[in-house]
Design a protein around this motif. Structure first.
Motif, PDB file in Angstrom:
ATOM      1  N   ILE A 170      44.447  57.201  47.610  1.00 35.46           N
ATOM      2  CA  ILE A 170      44.967  58.338  46.830  1.00 35.46           C
ATOM      3  C   ILE A 170      44.635  59.646  47.540  1.00 35.46           C
ATOM      4  CG2 ILE A 170      44.683  59.635  44.685  1.00 35.46           C
ATOM      5  CD1 ILE A 170      44.425  56.996  43.211  1.00 35.46           C
ATOM      6  N   ASN A 171      43.418  59.742  48.065  1.00 37.89           N
ATOM      7  CA  ASN A 171      43.032  60.954  48.788  1.00 37.89           C
ATOM      8  C   ASN A 171      43.785  61.075  50.112  1.00 37.89           C
ATOM      9  OD1 ASN A 171      41.258  61.813  46.810  1.00 37.89           O
ATOM     10  ND2 ASN A 171      39.489  60.797  47.732  1.00 37.89           N
ATOM     11  N   ALA A 172      44.078  59.939  50.750  1.00 33.78           N
ATOM     12  CA  ALA A 172      44.855  59.990  51.998  1.00 33.78           C
ATOM     13  C   ALA A 172      46.249  60.553  51.733  1.00 33.78           C
ATOM     14  CB  ALA A 172      44.941  58.601  52.615  1.00 33.78           C
ATOM     15  N   LEU A 173      46.864  60.133  50.652  1.00 30.62           N
ATOM     16  CA  LEU A 173      48.179  60.665  50.291  1.00 30.62           C
ATOM     17  C   LEU A 173      48.075  62.141  49.921  1.00 30.62           C
ATOM     18  CD1 LEU A 173      49.488  57.623  48.245  1.00 30.62           C
ATOM     19  CD2 LEU A 173      50.536  58.534  50.315  1.00 30.62           C
ATOM     20  N   SER A 174      46.992  62.518  49.257  1.00 27.99           N
ATOM     21  CA  SER A 174      46.791  63.931  48.911  1.00 27.99           C
ATOM     22  C   SER A 174      46.688  64.776  50.173  1.00 27.99           C
ATOM     23  CB  SER A 174      45.518  64.086  48.067  1.00 27.99           C
ATOM     24  OG  SER A 174      45.611  63.352  46.859  1.00 27.99           O
ATOM     25  N   PHE A 175      45.974  64.271  51.172  1.00 28.12           N
ATOM     26  CA  PHE A 175      45.823  65.009  52.423  1.00 28.12           C
ATOM     27  C   PHE A 175      47.165  65.158  53.137  1.00 28.12           C
ATOM     28  CE2 PHE A 175      45.075  65.059  57.025  1.00 28.12           C
ATOM     29  CZ  PHE A 175      44.278  66.195  57.128  1.00 28.12           C
ATOM     30  N   LEU A 176      47.949  64.092  53.164  1.00 31.34           N
ATOM     31  CA  LEU A 176      49.253  64.142  53.829  1.00 31.34           C
ATOM     32  C   LEU A 176      50.176  65.166  53.190  1.00 31.34           C
ATOM     33  CD1 LEU A 176      49.884  60.335  54.415  1.00 31.34           C
ATOM     34  CD2 LEU A 176      49.462  62.059  56.172  1.00 31.34           C
ATOM     35  N   LEU A 177      49.965  65.460  51.908  1.00 32.37           N
ATOM     36  CA  LEU A 177      50.824  66.405  51.194  1.00 32.37           C
ATOM     37  C   LEU A 177      50.103  67.725  50.934  1.00 32.37           C
ATOM     38  CD1 LEU A 177      52.536  63.959  48.679  1.00 32.37           C
ATOM     39  CD2 LEU A 177      53.381  64.776  50.881  1.00 32.37           C
ATOM     40  N   ASP A 178      49.042  67.994  51.708  1.00 31.67           N
ATOM     41  CA  ASP A 178      48.325  69.267  51.629  1.00 31.67           C
ATOM     42  C   ASP A 178      47.776  69.514  50.224  1.00 31.67           C
ATOM     43  OD1 ASP A 178      47.240  71.662  52.478  1.00 31.67           O
ATOM     44  OD2 ASP A 178      49.086  72.806  52.165  1.00 31.67           O
ATOM     45  N   GLU A 179      47.162  68.509  49.654  1.00 27.35           N
ATOM     46  CA  GLU A 179      46.552  68.608  48.333  1.00 27.35           C
ATOM     47  C   GLU A 179      45.063  68.305  48.446  1.00 27.35           C
ATOM     48  OE1 GLU A 179      47.954  69.572  45.646  1.00 27.35           O
ATOM     49  OE2 GLU A 179      50.117  69.301  45.909  1.00 27.35           O
ATOM     50  N   PRO A 180      44.232  68.872  47.559  1.00 32.44           N
ATOM     51  CA  PRO A 180      42.800  68.563  47.586  1.00 32.44           C
ATOM     52  C   PRO A 180      42.538  67.137  47.116  1.00 32.44           C
ATOM     53  CG  PRO A 180      43.320  69.942  45.690  1.00 32.44           C
ATOM     54  CD  PRO A 180      44.571  69.866  46.522  1.00 32.44           C
ATOM     55  N   PRO A 181      41.326  66.619  47.362  1.00 29.24           N
ATOM     56  CA  PRO A 181      41.002  65.252  46.917  1.00 29.24           C
ATOM     57  C   PRO A 181      41.232  65.070  45.412  1.00 29.24           C
ATOM     58  CG  PRO A 181      39.311  66.069  48.405  1.00 29.24           C
ATOM     59  CD  PRO A 181      40.220  67.235  48.115  1.00 29.24           C
ATOM     60  N   ASN A 182      41.750  63.894  45.078  1.00 34.67           N
ATOM     61  CA  ASN A 182      42.012  63.502  43.682  1.00 34.67           C
ATOM     62  C   ASN A 182      43.130  64.296  43.017  1.00 34.67           C
ATOM     63  OD1 ASN A 182      40.030  61.415  43.481  1.00 34.67           O
ATOM     64  ND2 ASN A 182      38.444  62.992  43.325  1.00 34.67           N
ATOM     65  N   ALA A 183      43.853  65.107  43.793  1.00 36.61           N
ATOM     66  CA  ALA A 183      44.923  65.903  43.187  1.00 36.61           C
ATOM     67  C   ALA A 183      46.049  65.013  42.673  1.00 36.61           C
ATOM     68  CB  ALA A 183      45.464  66.914  44.182  1.00 36.61           C
ATOM     69  N   LEU A 184      46.236  63.852  43.298  1.00 31.69           N
ATOM     70  CA  LEU A 184      47.327  62.951  42.916  1.00 31.69           C
ATOM     71  C   LEU A 184      46.848  61.819  42.012  1.00 31.69           C
ATOM     72  CD1 LEU A 184      49.216  62.654  46.332  1.00 31.69           C
ATOM     73  CD2 LEU A 184      49.701  64.197  44.426  1.00 31.69           C
ATOM     74  N   ARG A 185      45.621  61.894  41.538  1.00 32.39           N
ATOM     75  CA  ARG A 185      45.081  60.818  40.710  1.00 32.39           C
ATOM     76  C   ARG A 185      45.913  60.597  39.456  1.00 32.39           C
ATOM     77  NH1 ARG A 185      41.906  56.433  40.813  1.00 32.39           N
ATOM     78  NH2 ARG A 185      40.563  57.540  42.289  1.00 32.39           N
ATOM     79  N   SER A 186      46.351  61.673  38.833  1.00 29.92           N
ATOM     80  CA  SER A 186      47.128  61.514  37.595  1.00 29.92           C
ATOM     81  C   SER A 186      48.479  60.859  37.851  1.00 29.92           C
ATOM     82  CB  SER A 186      47.326  62.879  36.920  1.00 29.92           C
ATOM     83  OG  SER A 186      48.012  63.775  37.794  1.00 29.92           O
ATOM     84  N   ARG A 187      49.062  61.072  39.050  1.00 26.40           N
ATOM     85  CA  ARG A 187      50.368  60.501  39.371  1.00 26.40           C
ATOM     86  C   ARG A 187      50.263  59.076  39.908  1.00 26.40           C
ATOM     87  NH1 ARG A 187      53.311  64.698  43.246  1.00 26.40           N
ATOM     88  NH2 ARG A 187      54.913  63.056  43.165  1.00 26.40           N
TER      89      ARG A 187
END
Length: 496
Positions: free
Chosen positions: A262-279
């Motif tokens: 999840i954090n790897a995907l967040s990094f690829l999309l210029d997001e902080p760690p756990n930013a995509l956890r809800s999605r």
């Protein structure tokens, strides 16, 4: 008026010289010809295990997985991914460098205006003229003011293509930047898809472990009841409890892997760690690959890989640089001119008699440079040879990538079919063993073995299903993505 006539006649002479020079102009050095890729004309593999890819597919190739979340993530890549944005800026830099090189084809013109107030020392060189002054008169030179305004111009005639080869090299560098940006986009698309597949695979593994935990807990309750009834000793109960702890021990590693992806995907999309956890935190099934996948891939599609096209542009750039080095052996002809108005009094500044100018060509011919020019040509030639080898290596690597991806996907399909059959048999065996154990006609060790076999089979099937998607993503990347010829408008607009 006489000064103006002289200036007009001189301008016509210069124009005639420039015209004759341009007619005689040529570009020295080798001409670039697109190299042969050496790829086979037939498809990379026979279409015996799937469909044949005869035309470029949709550039949005991830749509074949029919996963809305994956599509939403991929649609963010072009504008959010840091590598793609950096490549966009580097492309803009190369375009600016190209414009700098092209500016040398035109004359340079500079305006100039000066106001000088100068006072001469009476005890300096001026004092040498004092004896010439009649006796009884004071010798002194008053301060003077000099007014000047004008312009100077210069233009190097590109007789041997020195500047034209520089522009050609810069154009090739721009094209290389275009392809490198597209390559960064293709890599980012593939990386997002790979991480997403791996994430759903990890979540499937978690779901399998938790389902098996429920089965183990059910078996433990049966063993405890049988122990309380005196039908068996504590050995089966302890083995059942140990099996539960074994399954629980797998959960932290899987949860860690889930969080990292999840954090790897967040990094690829210029997001902080756990930013995509809800999605992405809610488990979902692994995206399924289509039943018929492209196996017979025409080799000409691989020629559109960004890295192959970038390598070709770099070879073009290296070839043009040889021409730049060769042109340095030839004379350089430059037209220079200065024109202005100079006066010691401001009212006479714009009088025709205040006009001053000088025009004329200059020629520079290299005579001795300690081998610098020759070694530069040898250097550029060696760099071209290196670029040619790099191009050949890139094409060969593309060939290997495509064939390996096709082979991996085809063989994984066969493995996946066998694992599906194994899971069916293992689950039936587990159901039979549990039923017979509850009836008291089966040893617990057989239940434990059947449970372990079923768990391992389900885990291997989940891995195989994930690998099917990963192999297909790798195939699309190996072929250069979706064979798109344009860059997403939203990302292209980041830097004009």
């Amino acid at each position: 008026m006489n000064a103006r006539r002289r200036l007009l006649r001189l301008s016509r002479s210069v124009a005639a010289l420039v015209g004759l020079s341009l007619l005689a102009a040529c570009s020295v050095g080798p001409e670039f010809a697109p190299p042969d890729t050496g790829l086979p004309s037939k498809p990379f593999a026979a279409p015996d295990a799937g469909g044949s890819l005869t035309a470029p597919p949709d550039p949005n190739w991830w749509g074949i997985f029919h996963d809305r979340t994956l599509t939403e993530l991929e649609n963010q890549v072009a504008t959010a991914n840091l590598d793609v944005r950096a490549a966009t800026i580097r492309l803009a830099e190369s375009r600016f460098q190209r414009n700098v090189a092209a500016s040398q084809q035109l004359p340079t013109l500079n305006g100039d205006a000066k106001l000088n107030r100068e006072n001469f020392s009476q005890n300096g060189l001026v004092s040498l003229f004092a004896p010439l002054v009649p006796a009884g008169q004071n010798f002194s030179i008053q301060p003077i003011t000099d007014y000047y305004t004008g312009f100077d111009a210069s233009w190097e005639l590109d007789l041997w293509g020195h500047v034209r080869r520089q522009v050609e090299s810069a154009d090739a560098n721009v094209q290389s930047g275009v392809e490198q940006r597209r390559g960064a986009l293709v890599s980012a698309y593939a990386e997002v898809a790979r991480d997403y597949m791996s994430l759903r695979g990890a979540q499937s593994q978690l779901a399998i472990a938790r389902d098996n935990l429920k089965i183990s807990d059910d078996v433990l309750q049966v063993t405890q009841e049988r122990q309380r009834s005196g039908l068996q000793n504590a050995l089966d109960t302890e083995n059942a409890a140990a099996q539960i702890e074994s399954v629980k021990a797998e959960l932290p590693a899987l949860e860690q892997k889930e969080a990292e992806l999840i954090n790897a995907l967040s990094f690829l999309l210029d997001e902080p760690p756990n930013a995509l956890r809800s999605r992405l935190g809610a488990p979902r099934a692994i995206p399924l690959t289509p039943p018929a996948t492209p196996v017979g891939v025409p080799s000409e599609l691989a020629r559109r890989r960004p890295d192959i096209r970038a390598a070709e542009a770099q070879l073009h750039e290296a070839t043009a640089n040889i021409g730049v080095a060769v042109a340095a052996f030839y004379p350089s002809v430059q037209l220079n001119g200065v024109a202005g108005f100079d006066s010691l009094t401001l009212p006479k500044m714009w009088w025709a008699s205040s006009l001053q100018y000088n025009f004329g060509p200059s020629v520079q011919l290299p005579i001795f440079n300690a081998g610098r020019l020759q070694n530069t040509v040898e250097l550029r030639t060696a760099q071209q040879q290196e670029a040619a080898l790099l191009y050949h290596r890139t094409v060969l690597q593309a060939w290997h990538d495509v064939v390996n991806a096709l082979t991996a996907h085809r063989l994984e399909q066969e493995r996946n079919a066998r694992l599906k059959a194994q899971v069916v048999h293992a689950q039936r065996a587990l159901e039979i063993a549990r039923s017979r154990y509850k009836q008291g006609v089966e040893e617990y060790i057989n239940v434990l073995n059947a449970q372990r076999t079923a768990l391992l089979a389900e885990q291997r099937l989940a891995d195989s299903t994930t690998n099917l998607g990963l192999d297909l993503v790798q195939l699309f990347k190996a072929l250069g993505g979706g064979w798109e010829t344009t860059f997403p408008v939203t990302a292209a607009a980041v830097v004009k």
